[in-house]
Design a protein around this motif. Structure first.
Motif, PDB file in Angstrom:
ATOM      1  N   CYS A  24       0.830  -1.206   0.000  1.00 58.15           N
ATOM      2  CA  CYS A  24       0.000   0.000   0.000  1.00 58.15           C
ATOM      3  C   CYS A  24       0.866   1.258   0.000  1.00 58.15           C
ATOM      4  O   CYS A  24       1.888   1.323   0.673  1.00 58.15           O
ATOM      5  CB  CYS A  24      -0.910   0.005   1.224  1.00 58.15           C
ATOM      6  SG  CYS A  24      -0.016  -0.155   2.781  1.00 58.15           S
ATOM      7  N   ARG A  25       0.424   2.272  -0.742  1.00 57.74           N
ATOM      8  CA  ARG A  25       1.151   3.547  -0.764  1.00 57.74           C
ATOM      9  C   ARG A  25       0.728   4.438   0.388  1.00 57.74           C
ATOM     10  O   ARG A  25       1.557   5.127   0.983  1.00 57.74           O
ATOM     11  CB  ARG A  25       0.911   4.273  -2.083  1.00 57.74           C
ATOM     12  CG  ARG A  25       1.667   5.614  -2.197  1.00 57.74           C
ATOM     13  CD  ARG A  25       1.541   6.188  -3.595  1.00 57.74           C
ATOM     14  NE  ARG A  25       2.370   7.381  -3.753  1.00 57.74           N
ATOM     15  CZ  ARG A  25       1.892   8.627  -3.774  1.00 57.74           C
ATOM     16  NH1 ARG A  25       0.584   8.839  -3.643  1.00 57.74           N
ATOM     17  NH2 ARG A  25       2.704   9.662  -3.927  1.00 57.74           N
ATOM     18  N   GLU A  26      -0.574   4.423   0.711  1.00 55.11           N
ATOM     19  CA  GLU A  26      -1.080   5.294   1.769  1.00 55.11           C
ATOM     20  C   GLU A  26      -1.387   4.502   3.031  1.00 55.11           C
ATOM     21  O   GLU A  26      -1.999   3.435   2.979  1.00 55.11           O
ATOM     22  CB  GLU A  26      -2.342   6.027   1.310  1.00 55.11           C
ATOM     23  CG  GLU A  26      -2.060   7.114   0.295  1.00 55.11           C
ATOM     24  CD  GLU A  26      -3.204   8.118   0.229  1.00 55.11           C
ATOM     25  OE1 GLU A  26      -4.072   8.107   1.110  1.00 55.11           O
ATOM     26  OE2 GLU A  26      -3.207   8.918  -0.725  1.00 55.11           O
ATOM     27  N   ILE A  27      -0.957   5.044   4.159  1.00 53.40           N
ATOM     28  CA  ILE A  27      -1.229   4.478   5.474  1.00 53.40           C
ATOM     29  C   ILE A  27      -1.956   5.555   6.268  1.00 53.40           C
ATOM     30  O   ILE A  27      -1.507   6.701   6.325  1.00 53.40           O
ATOM     31  CB  ILE A  27       0.072   4.083   6.193  1.00 53.40           C
ATOM     32  CG1 ILE A  27       0.864   3.077   5.352  1.00 53.40           C
ATOM     33  CG2 ILE A  27      -0.221   3.516   7.580  1.00 53.40           C
ATOM     34  CD1 ILE A  27       2.305   2.895   5.807  1.00 53.40           C
ATOM     35  N   VAL A  28      -3.069   5.201   6.878  1.00 50.93           N
ATOM     36  CA  VAL A  28      -3.845   6.157   7.670  1.00 50.93           C
ATOM     37  C   VAL A  28      -3.732   5.766   9.141  1.00 50.93           C
ATOM     38  O   VAL A  28      -4.095   4.653   9.522  1.00 50.93           O
ATOM     39  CB  VAL A  28      -5.323   6.186   7.240  1.00 50.93           C
ATOM     40  CG1 VAL A  28      -6.130   7.077   8.172  1.00 50.93           C
ATOM     41  CG2 VAL A  28      -5.439   6.682   5.807  1.00 50.93           C
ATOM     42  N   LEU A  29      -3.203   6.670   9.944  1.00 46.48           N
ATOM     43  CA  LEU A  29      -3.120   6.456  11.384  1.00 46.48           C
ATOM     44  C   LEU A  29      -4.249   7.237  12.049  1.00 46.48           C
ATOM     45  O   LEU A  29      -4.227   8.468  12.089  1.00 46.48           O
ATOM     46  CB  LEU A  29      -1.770   6.916  11.936  1.00 46.48           C
ATOM     47  CG  LEU A  29      -1.609   6.852  13.462  1.00 46.48           C
ATOM     48  CD1 LEU A  29      -1.800   5.437  13.971  1.00 46.48           C
ATOM     49  CD2 LEU A  29      -0.246   7.403  13.884  1.00 46.48           C
ATOM     50  N   LYS A  30      -5.237   6.506  12.549  1.00 49.94           N
ATOM     51  CA  LYS A  30      -6.354   7.122  13.261  1.00 49.94           C
ATOM     52  C   LYS A  30      -6.094   6.975  14.748  1.00 49.94           C
ATOM     53  O   LYS A  30      -6.103   5.877  15.291  1.00 49.94           O
ATOM     54  CB  LYS A  30      -7.675   6.446  12.879  1.00 49.94           C
ATOM     55  CG  LYS A  30      -8.892   7.087  13.539  1.00 49.94           C
ATOM     56  CD  LYS A  30     -10.179   6.409  13.089  1.00 49.94           C
ATOM     57  CE  LYS A  30     -11.399   7.070  13.741  1.00 49.94           C
ATOM     58  NZ  LYS A  30     -12.657   6.417  13.330  1.00 49.94           N
ATOM     59  N   SER A  31      -5.859   8.093  15.403  1.00 48.68           N
ATOM     60  CA  SER A  31      -5.416   8.052  16.796  1.00 48.68           C
ATOM     61  C   SER A  31      -6.135   9.129  17.595  1.00 48.68           C
ATOM     62  O   SER A  31      -6.114  10.303  17.222  1.00 48.68           O
ATOM     63  CB  SER A  31      -3.897   8.271  16.855  1.00 48.68           C
ATOM     64  OG  SER A  31      -3.387   8.067  18.139  1.00 48.68           O
ATOM     65  N   PRO A  32      -6.773   8.772  18.714  1.00 47.37           N
ATOM     66  CA  PRO A  32      -7.533   9.758  19.489  1.00 47.37           C
ATOM     67  C   PRO A  32      -6.646  10.883  20.008  1.00 47.37           C
ATOM     68  O   PRO A  32      -5.463  10.667  20.300  1.00 47.37           O
ATOM     69  CB  PRO A  32      -8.101   8.944  20.665  1.00 47.37           C
ATOM     70  CG  PRO A  32      -8.036   7.526  20.232  1.00 47.37           C
ATOM     71  CD  PRO A  32      -6.855   7.432  19.315  1.00 47.37           C
ATOM     72  N   THR A  33      -7.214  12.077  20.114  1.00 57.87           N
ATOM     73  CA  THR A  33      -6.501  13.187  20.734  1.00 57.87           C
ATOM     74  C   THR A  33      -6.079  12.783  22.145  1.00 57.87           C
ATOM     75  O   THR A  33      -6.886  12.279  22.917  1.00 57.87           O
ATOM     76  CB  THR A  33      -7.398  14.434  20.805  1.00 57.87           C
ATOM     77  OG1 THR A  33      -7.799  14.791  19.486  1.00 57.87           O
ATOM     78  CG2 THR A  33      -6.662  15.596  21.447  1.00 57.87           C
ATOM     79  N   GLY A  34      -4.804  12.991  22.453  1.00 57.76           N
ATOM     80  CA  GLY A  34      -4.299  12.628  23.765  1.00 57.76           C
ATOM     81  C   GLY A  34      -3.592  11.293  23.814  1.00 57.76           C
ATOM     82  O   GLY A  34      -3.103  10.885  24.867  1.00 57.76           O
ATOM     83  N   SER A  35      -3.517  10.586  22.681  1.00 54.01           N
ATOM     84  CA  SER A  35      -2.910   9.258  22.666  1.00 54.01           C
ATOM     85  C   SER A  35      -1.397   9.296  22.474  1.00 54.01           C
ATOM     86  O   SER A  35      -0.746   8.251  22.474  1.00 54.01           O
ATOM     87  CB  SER A  35      -3.535   8.407  21.556  1.00 54.01           C
ATOM     88  OG  SER A  35      -3.345   9.021  20.292  1.00 54.01           O
TER      89      SER A  35
END
Length: 732
Positions: A24-35
């Motif tokens: 994959c070319r794109e990686i999405v890091l979904k991380s809560p504020t404060g993590s």
């Protein structure tokens, strides 16, 4: 400065590193504020660069808040000898191999900016070309990727000709082709970095009669602020909780109304107890993020949602209207951080609070945060249960540091048992080879040859020929890859590189002395062994941390014992939208609703069972973390003392039972329990019950029989064994 990374942060770093090897070319890091997203990414970059020469990371941020400078400062703080630059540094000296450049993309895209114009200095495009000529490859990180990303921003990325883009946000925009890495909000809460709950309109009556809605909300918020301030002071902590008042745009008159109300409480700008953070007006905002700053409240508009970090912010009064969903979630995130990055084991201090009459906003927040955003009220313990007492256990070794000696013992024992190894090193090598381990002085890699129609199908892959590629080991050439692999194996068990390197050396290397040594590999052989068997070694080290090891069992003289009584009151959270709003008669708290949240499916089934079972006198739902709750101590295989909080204490015909609910069994009998420590927890619970003459066990739901089942004697994962019995047959 060194920092102990939380388990979820280590796991996220591991996932990012693995994704860099995927197509994959794109990686999405979904991380809560404060993590700790920035901390995660800086450690990830450091680990990746260790194993990949001639790499440069370009970290792009949106324009507001000087985020690029903040991120660079964090990497400089936490990564020893980090090679970091800002845009100005790049314009002066170009890109440095194995460095990280932090750039505000709007400085490159904004009209009137001269960063890309020809000048006396070599311009930005020429510095990129020079990097390409030197064999450098670029990897891109886009921070706060949901904000202001335009065609011009994308044009900047295209200049770097990258094969990897990592987009980061608490509320990312997802594409079908991107690899998603999501940090669980539950994991962040469990580590104490963010508050457990967002409490919405606490103790609001069903009907509110007020002459001024703004005053009503401010009164509630100020009363809560005073309560929290008092609780902190009682604990000897000089932490001043902050109220964030968010105004609508074009609301000068409303700002005056808010200021007037606070003035009636003696909270004013002149006294430095009220802060104003509006366009063209900044008063008492310097140092506002410090925990003991005098300001009780801050009046803001949109600035609350962009790059603002104030962990002492506990309360949001929302007077703003018509925001989009992304903005709402970002706004709530600003009051979710913990002031000292830890929980205080007190529901009031470990929660944040929203006061608003904006129903649309409230529903959107609930949809986004789910069980982390609930209605709440205070419940009180019924008189007949106030004298109840048990003995709880607490840790004597309060530390998050892993013991490398115990980890070494656990890994050695697990590998010996898993692969039937002995004290004969030559025989061990043969047995490991038979299980798929590669032994060679060369680096061995594999590729495929052949033709397929649908490559994604396993049957098609099986038609391809495996081609083995070897290259001579070079400690110079492959040293970077070896160190990278050792570091990533360490990430599996939360062990720093230096400890993990010693563990590997003692188990497999000839230069380290260890009585349980499994192999005696020369340095070149050890390098090749680790690189060639990287996936095997990661798996066995991870699994070794969860197995039962008798010599690591806990004895009662290793714990502290204190009396436990049921808390006199509790912050009760529930789902107002649930169709079931009946009151539990069996619960120890008055007005306890069956719509209680958050609860797992197993917990809901168990509570419903208790409510209808005539043999049960009363039921208490234990907390999952905190000094005020009932706990038992157990050890993991790195010798860390951990606390186990059984879910329920139940009175059955006058006898006390301690119960833990777990994930059930599907219709084929396969376990759905995700807790790898369940066997350890069962053992310490059983030992506790025997010591104090009590009863109890683990309860799980069997989908085949559609019955709750209980295990009280010997724990196993076979629902069909005699160890599991139907719960209603026990509680007749």
């Amino acid at each position: 400065m060194t920092i102990n990374l939380a388990n979820f942060q280590l796991n996220t770093i591991k996932s990012l590193l693995e994704s860099m090897d995927e197509p994959c070319r794109e990686i999405v890091l979904k991380s809560p504020t404060g993590s700790g997203k920035t901390i995660i990414l800086t450690h990830f970059m450091d680990e990746y660069i260790k194993g990949h020469a001639k790499t440069v990371f370009v970290w792009l941020t949106p324009g507001k808040g000087n985020l690029e400078e903040q991120s660079k400062a964090k990497m400089d703080k936490y990564i020893h000898n980090a090679r970091t630059k800002l845009l100005a540094d790049v314009m002066t000296s170009g890109f440095s191999e194995n460095g990280c450049c932090f750039i505000n993309w709007e400085k490159l895209t904004k009209k009137g900016n001269n960063a890309l114009k020809d000048s006396e200095r070599t311009n930005f495009l020429e510095w990129i070309d020079k990097a390409f000529n030197n064999g450098i490859t670029f990897k891109i990180i886009i921070d706060e990727s949901h904000q202001n990303f335009t065609e011009k921003s994308d044009a900047i990325i295209q200049l770097f000709k990258t094969d990897k883009i990592i987009r980061c946000s608490a509320t990312p925009v997802l594409s079908k082709t991107a690899k998603l890495i999501e940090v669980s909000e539950e994991d962040v809460i469990a580590e104490g970095l963010i508050k457990k709950l967002l409490v919405i309109n606490e103790n609001f009556p069903q009907t509110i009669d007020t002459e001024n809605q703004t005053y009503y909300l401010l009164e509630k918020a100020y009363s809560k602020q005073q309560e929290l301030r008092s609780l902190f002071l009682q604990r000897g902590l000089d932490i001043n909780p902050l109220i964030v008042i968010q105004l609508p745009n074009n609301s000068d008159s409303l700002c005056e109304t808010v200021e007037k109300w606070f003035e009636s409480k003696g909270v004013t700008v002149e006294a430095e107890t009220l802060a104003i953070w509006l366009s063209g007006r900044h008063e008492n905002v310097d140092g506002i993020s410090n925990n003991n700053t005098q300001s009780v409240a801050v009046i803001m508009k949109q600035a609350v949602a962009t790059g603002w970090d104030c962990p002492r912010a506990h309360i949001l009064v929302k007077l703003r209207e018509n925001m989009d969903e992304t903005f709402e979630v970002q706004t709530i995130g600003r009051i979710r951080r913990m002031p000292e990055a830890k929980h205080y084991e007190n529901d009031l201090l470990d929660s944040c609070y929203l006061y608003t009459f904006d129903g649309k906003f409230t529903q959107s927040v609930k949809a986004s945060l789910g069980k982390s955003a609930l209605e709440a009220k205070t419940l009180f313990l019924k008189n007949e249960h106030k004298a109840f007492t048990l003995t709880k256990q607490q840790r004597t070794m309060i530390t998050d540091l892993r013991d490398p000696r115990k980890a070494l013992t656990a890994i050695a024992q697990y590998i010996k048992k898993e692969f039937t190894l002995t004290g004969n090193k030559k025989e061990n090598k043969t047995r490991l080879e038979s299980k798929g381990f590669e032994f060679s002085e060369n680096i061995v890699r594999y590729t495929l040859s052949g033709s397929v129609v649908v490559f994604s199908e396993l049957s098609e892959k099986d038609k391809l020929n495996a081609i083995k590629i070897t290259e001579p080991i070079s400690t110079t050439t492959h040293g970077r890859e070896y160190h990278n692999r050792v570091g990533r194996i360490g990430l599996e068990i939360g062990m720093p590189y230096n400890y993990m390197n010693t563990i590997i050396g003692k188990l497999f290397g000839e230069k380290f002395n260890y009585r349980e040594k499994l192999l005696t590999l020369a340095p070149r052989e050890l390098y090749a062994f680790v690189i060639n068997n990287f996936d095997y070694l990661r798996r066995v080290c991870r699994e070794a941390m969860a197995v039962q090891l008798s010599q690591l069992s806990l004895t009662f003289d290793m714990v502290s014992e204190k009396p436990f009584t049921i808390p006199q009151s509790t912050l009760f959270t529930y789902d107002l939208q649930s169709k079931v709003q009946t009151i539990s008669e069996k619960n120890v708290y008055g007005e306890y609703l069956m719509s209680v949240e958050p609860r797992s499916s197993s917990e809901k089934k168990f509570e419903k069972f208790c409510e209808t079972c005539s043999a049960i006198d009363w039921i208490y739902k234990n907390g999952d973390k905190g000094d005020e709750y009932f706990s038992i101590v157990y050890l993991d295989n790195a010798n860390r003392q951990k606390l186990f909080y059984p879910d329920y204490i139940v009175s059955v015909k006058g006898e006390i039972w301690i119960m833990e609910t777990k994930g059930g069994f599907d219709k084929t009998g396969t376990s759905e329990d995700i807790d790898i420590f369940s066997p350890k927890k069962f053992d310490v619970l059983k030992a506790y019950l025997i010591k104090y003459g009590l009863k109890g066990g683990f309860v799980r739901y069997d989908k085949q029989s559609e019955e709750l089942c209980i295990c009280t004697d010997n724990y196993n994962e076979d629902i069909h064994s005699d160890n599991w019995r139907i719960l209603r047959d026990i509680f007749k």
